[in-house]
Each structure stands twice: as structure tokens, then as C-alpha cells.
Write a protein that holds these residues in place. Structure first.
Motif, PDB file in Angstrom:
ATOM      1  N   MET A 200     -37.172  35.855 111.316  1.00 46.59           N
ATOM      2  CA  MET A 200     -37.316  37.278 111.184  1.00 46.59           C
ATOM      3  C   MET A 200     -36.951  37.755 109.784  1.00 46.59           C
ATOM      4  O   MET A 200     -37.533  38.705 109.272  1.00 46.59           O
ATOM      5  N   ARG A 201     -35.997  37.071 109.144  1.00 47.43           N
ATOM      6  CA  ARG A 201     -35.609  37.466 107.787  1.00 47.43           C
ATOM      7  C   ARG A 201     -36.766  37.319 106.812  1.00 47.43           C
ATOM      8  O   ARG A 201     -36.915  38.112 105.897  1.00 47.43           O
ATOM      9  N   ARG A 202     -37.595  36.297 107.024  1.00 44.34           N
ATOM     10  CA  ARG A 202     -38.754  36.104 106.139  1.00 44.34           C
ATOM     11  C   ARG A 202     -39.712  37.279 106.256  1.00 44.34           C
ATOM     12  O   ARG A 202     -40.247  37.759 105.256  1.00 44.34           O
TER      13      ARG A 202
ATOM     14  N   GLU B  37     -39.031  40.361 107.166  1.00 40.24           N
ATOM     15  CA  GLU B  37     -38.414  41.552 106.594  1.00 40.24           C
ATOM     16  C   GLU B  37     -38.430  41.531 105.066  1.00 40.24           C
ATOM     17  O   GLU B  37     -38.425  42.575 104.434  1.00 40.24           O
ATOM     18  N   ALA B  38     -38.475  40.335 104.478  1.00 36.35           N
ATOM     19  CA  ALA B  38     -38.457  40.207 103.023  1.00 36.35           C
ATOM     20  C   ALA B  38     -39.839  40.418 102.399  1.00 36.35           C
ATOM     21  O   ALA B  38     -39.943  40.633 101.195  1.00 36.35           O
TER      22      ALA B  38
END
Length: 65
Positions: A1-3, A5-6
């Protein structure tokens, strides 16, 4: 999920560069067709309301030179 959001959505880039500026020119073939050192195949679609041979905005005719 961090990818996910980035990642900046492409629409932000498009909205920031609505006019033909350096962002769009760097990858455009119509800036310097002579810089292409390879065989190129282009397809020119017939569009409704256009007569045959109308160059319009297409890079097809610029690349034929």
C-alpha cells in the motif's frame, strides 16, 4: 500500500503541464525528426470530416520528409 500512496497520479502531471512546454517537448518526435536514426512506420487514420492529404496535427507527414 505504501507504494501506491507514493505514486503521483498522472492527472496531476497533465494538469500542471496543460500547454506545450519542456515536459512534453522532450519526448516529441516533431521537435527534431532528423534525430531519428531508425526505420519508422507510421499509420495515418482517415478521420471523419477530414479530406485525404490533410496533414492536421499528426506527426505522420513530418516524419515522411
Amino acid at each position: 500500500m505504501r507504494r501506491l500512496e507514493a505514486v503521483d497520479p498522472f492527472t496531476h502531471t497533465w494538469l500542471a503541464h496543460q500547454l506545450r512546454d519542456d515536459y512534453w517537448k522532450h519526448g516529441s518526435v516533431c521537435e527534431d525528426c532528423s534525430a531519428i536514426n531508425a526505420a519508422v512506420a507510421t499509420v495515418y487514420p482517415e478521420l471523419p470530416g477530414r479530406w485525404v492529404g490533410d496533414p492536421g496535427p499528426s506527426a505522420h507527414f513530418r516524419l515522411r520528409r
